[in-house]
Design an enzyme around this catalytic site. Structure first.
Site, PDB file in Angstrom:
ATOM      1  N   MET A   9       0.836  -1.202   0.000  1.00 40.31           N
ATOM      2  CA  MET A   9       0.000   0.000   0.000  1.00 40.31           C
ATOM      3  C   MET A   9       0.873   1.256   0.000  1.00 40.31           C
ATOM      4  O   MET A   9       0.420   2.344   0.353  1.00 40.31           O
ATOM      5  CB  MET A   9      -0.949   0.008   1.200  1.00 40.31           C
ATOM      6  CG  MET A   9      -2.005  -1.073   1.143  1.00 40.31           C
ATOM      7  SD  MET A   9      -3.504  -0.691   2.067  1.00 40.31           S
ATOM      8  CE  MET A   9      -2.862  -0.432   3.719  1.00 40.31           C
ATOM      9  N   ALA A  68       4.047   3.773   1.193  1.00 39.24           N
ATOM     10  CA  ALA A  68       4.709   4.146   2.449  1.00 39.24           C
ATOM     11  C   ALA A  68       5.765   3.097   2.781  1.00 39.24           C
ATOM     12  O   ALA A  68       5.814   2.561   3.884  1.00 39.24           O
ATOM     13  CB  ALA A  68       3.696   4.305   3.577  1.00 39.24           C
ATOM     14  N   HIS A  72       8.989   0.731   3.521  1.00 44.33           N
ATOM     15  CA  HIS A  72      10.089   0.691   4.475  1.00 44.33           C
ATOM     16  C   HIS A  72      10.968  -0.503   4.132  1.00 44.33           C
ATOM     17  O   HIS A  72      10.708  -1.233   3.156  1.00 44.33           O
ATOM     18  CB  HIS A  72       9.571   0.636   5.917  1.00 44.33           C
ATOM     19  CG  HIS A  72       8.580  -0.452   6.168  1.00 44.33           C
ATOM     20  ND1 HIS A  72       8.921  -1.787   6.201  1.00 44.33           N
ATOM     21  CD2 HIS A  72       7.235  -0.412   6.395  1.00 44.33           C
ATOM     22  CE1 HIS A  72       7.844  -2.515   6.446  1.00 44.33           C
ATOM     23  NE2 HIS A  72       6.808  -1.711   6.562  1.00 44.33           N
ATOM     24  N   HIS A 120       9.401  -3.973   3.246  1.00 45.53           N
ATOM     25  CA  HIS A 120       8.933  -4.154   1.869  1.00 45.53           C
ATOM     26  C   HIS A 120      10.107  -4.413   0.921  1.00 45.53           C
ATOM     27  O   HIS A 120      10.058  -5.307   0.070  1.00 45.53           O
ATOM     28  CB  HIS A 120       8.203  -2.899   1.375  1.00 45.53           C
ATOM     29  CG  HIS A 120       6.974  -2.539   2.139  1.00 45.53           C
ATOM     30  ND1 HIS A 120       6.905  -1.422   2.935  1.00 45.53           N
ATOM     31  CD2 HIS A 120       5.755  -3.140   2.227  1.00 45.53           C
ATOM     32  CE1 HIS A 120       5.696  -1.337   3.468  1.00 45.53           C
ATOM     33  NE2 HIS A 120       4.983  -2.369   3.065  1.00 45.53           N
ATOM     34  N   GLU A 123       5.925 -11.544   7.253  1.00 44.50           N
ATOM     35  CA  GLU A 123       5.518 -12.394   8.375  1.00 44.50           C
ATOM     36  C   GLU A 123       4.701 -11.636   9.413  1.00 44.50           C
ATOM     37  O   GLU A 123       3.837 -12.219  10.073  1.00 44.50           O
ATOM     38  CB  GLU A 123       6.774 -12.978   9.026  1.00 44.50           C
ATOM     39  CG  GLU A 123       6.538 -13.810  10.269  1.00 44.50           C
ATOM     40  CD  GLU A 123       7.822 -14.086  11.026  1.00 44.50           C
ATOM     41  OE1 GLU A 123       7.810 -14.994  11.875  1.00 44.50           O
ATOM     42  OE2 GLU A 123       8.832 -13.387  10.790  1.00 44.50           O
ATOM     43  N   GLN A 154      -3.044 -12.318   7.787  1.00 43.70           N
ATOM     44  CA  GLN A 154      -3.242 -11.989   6.378  1.00 43.70           C
ATOM     45  C   GLN A 154      -2.621 -13.058   5.484  1.00 43.70           C
ATOM     46  O   GLN A 154      -3.219 -13.476   4.480  1.00 43.70           O
ATOM     47  CB  GLN A 154      -2.623 -10.625   6.078  1.00 43.70           C
ATOM     48  CG  GLN A 154      -2.597 -10.268   4.606  1.00 43.70           C
ATOM     49  CD  GLN A 154      -2.027  -8.889   4.370  1.00 43.70           C
ATOM     50  OE1 GLN A 154      -2.725  -7.896   4.494  1.00 43.70           O
ATOM     51  NE2 GLN A 154      -0.746  -8.811   4.036  1.00 43.70           N
ATOM     52  N   SER A 196       6.825  -0.986  10.222  1.00 41.55           N
ATOM     53  CA  SER A 196       5.457  -0.824   9.737  1.00 41.55           C
ATOM     54  C   SER A 196       5.292   0.582   9.190  1.00 41.55           C
ATOM     55  O   SER A 196       5.873   1.541   9.725  1.00 41.55           O
ATOM     56  CB  SER A 196       4.450  -1.051  10.867  1.00 41.55           C
ATOM     57  OG  SER A 196       3.139  -0.672  10.475  1.00 41.55           O
ATOM     58  N   SER A 197       4.483   0.708   8.147  1.00 46.41           N
ATOM     59  CA  SER A 197       4.202   2.036   7.598  1.00 46.41           C
ATOM     60  C   SER A 197       3.514   2.926   8.617  1.00 46.41           C
ATOM     61  O   SER A 197       3.628   4.156   8.567  1.00 46.41           O
ATOM     62  CB  SER A 197       3.329   1.914   6.348  1.00 46.41           C
ATOM     63  OG  SER A 197       3.969   1.133   5.362  1.00 46.41           O
TER      64      SER A 197
END
Length: 278
Positions: free
Chosen positions: A31, A33, A35, A38, A149, A154, A186-187
Site C-alpha cells: 500500500m 509508504a 520501508h 517491503h 511475516e 493476512q 510498519s508504515s
C-alpha cells in the site's frame, strides 16, 4: 523500472519483462509508504531468480469507517525510487476506479480465518484484503507473491484463497524486519509521537517474555494474562494477545510445534501488530 497505471500497459510490460512467459515473475503487493521490510521482499524475490513487480495501491475496501484510509501516508514518487533502487523491474500503480470499476459486484470471503483475531476487531477487513489480492494476482499473473511475516493472519487468509481457488501462484513469506529496539517495521510507525514511539518496543518484548514463559512450562492462560497486563501497564490498549495454531489460527491451550503468538494493541491512535513463533 517501468511504472504503469492502466491494465493494457501492465499486460504489455509483463509480456516484455517475462519474455512471453519464459522468465518467472514475482509480485510484492504493497500500500506504499515503503520501508525496509517491503524492500527486503523485493530483494528476496530477486535473489530467488524472479523478475520483480510491486504494486502500490491503498485499498479502500480493507479500511473500516473509522480507520485511517484518508490519512494513510502516500508518497508514490519516493516509493518508486526505493523500489527501483532495490531492483524492482515494474511498479503497478492502479487507480481506485481501475480496481473497483462501476458495476463491480464480486468480493472474496474466507470463512473462519477472516473473522477471528484481527477480523473480529476489524469486521470486513479480510474481505477487502482477499478481494484486492485476487484482483492483483489476476492482473499481474505472477508465479510467486511475497508477503511479510508480521501480518501473519493476512498470510494465512491469502494462502487459503490461493489453495481454494486453485490460483497458480506460490505464496512466499519473508521474515519480520525490526528496528534496532525490536519494534516491527510498519508504515504506521510514523504515526507514533515521541512518547509512544519510546513505549512501542514493549509489544515485542512482551511477546518474547510470554514465549519464554510458555517454553518454561507456564500454563498458557497465565502467561497470556501476564502479557496482556504488562502491555496495559505500559500504556497499550490491547485488542488481542493469543496463542494460536500457525495454520488454522485456532486458539491453543498449550504450545505445540505449530504454535504462534499473535498480538495487536494500540498506542494513542496507532495500532501495532506483531507475532513470534513459539
Amino acid at each position: 523500472m517501468q511504472i504503469v497505471r492502466n491494465v493494457p500497459d501492465l499486460r504489455a510490460a509483463r509480456a516484455a519483462l517475462t519474455d512471453g512467459g519464459r522468465a518467472r515473475l514475482a509480485l510484492v503487493p504493497t500500500m506504499g509508504a515503503l520501508h525496509e521490510g517491503h524492500l527486503s521482499l523485493v530483494r528476496a524475490a530477486r535473489e530467488a531468480g524472479h523478475v520483480v513487480a510491486a504494486s502500490i495501491f491503498v485499498n479502500p475496501t480493507q479500511f473500516g469507517p473509522n480507520e485511517d484510509f484518508t490519512r494513510y501516508p502516500r508518497d508514490p514518487e519516493r516509493d518508486c525510487a526505493l523500489l527501483a533502487e532495490a531492483g524492482c523491474a515494474l511498479a503497478w500503480l492502479p487507480e481506485v476506479s481501475t480496481m473497483y470499476p462501476p458495476g463491480d459486484a464480486t468480493s472474496v470471503e474466507v470463512a473462519g480465518l477472516s473473522v477471528v483475531l484481527e477480523g473480529a476487531v476489524r469486521p470486513g477487513h479480510y474481505r477487502g484484503v482477499a478481494t484486492v489480492v485476487v484482483k492483483l494476482l489476476g492482473q499481474v499473473r505472477p508465479d510467486a507473491a511475497y508477503f511479510g511475516e508480521k501480518d501473519w493472519q493476512q498470510v494465512q487468509v491469502i494462502r487459503r484463497v490461493a489453495a481454494d481457488l486453485f490460483l497458480p501462484v506460490e505464496i512466499v513469506v519473508g521474515p519480520t524486519l525490526r528496528e534496532k529496539d525490536g519494534l516491527a517495521m510498519s508504515s504506521r510507525n510514523r504515526y507514533l509521537d515521541p512518547a509512544d514511539r519510546a513505549r512501542a518496543p514493549l509489544l515485542h518484548q512482551v511477546l518474547r517474555r510470554v514465549r519464554a514463559a510458555l517454553r518454561d512450562g507456564e500454563p498458557a492462560a497465565a502467561a497470556l494474562a501476564a502479557g496482556r497486563r504488562a502491555l496495559a501497564e505500559g500504556g497499550f490498549i490491547v485488542d488481542y494477545l493469543e496463542l494460536v495454531d500457525a495454520g488454522t489460527l485456532a486458539p491453543l491451550t498449550a504450545p505445540d510445534d505449530g504454535a504462534r503468538l499473535l498480538a495487536a494493541a494500540r498506542l494513542g491512535t496507532t495500532r501495532l501488530l506483531d507475532t513470534v513463533a513459539v
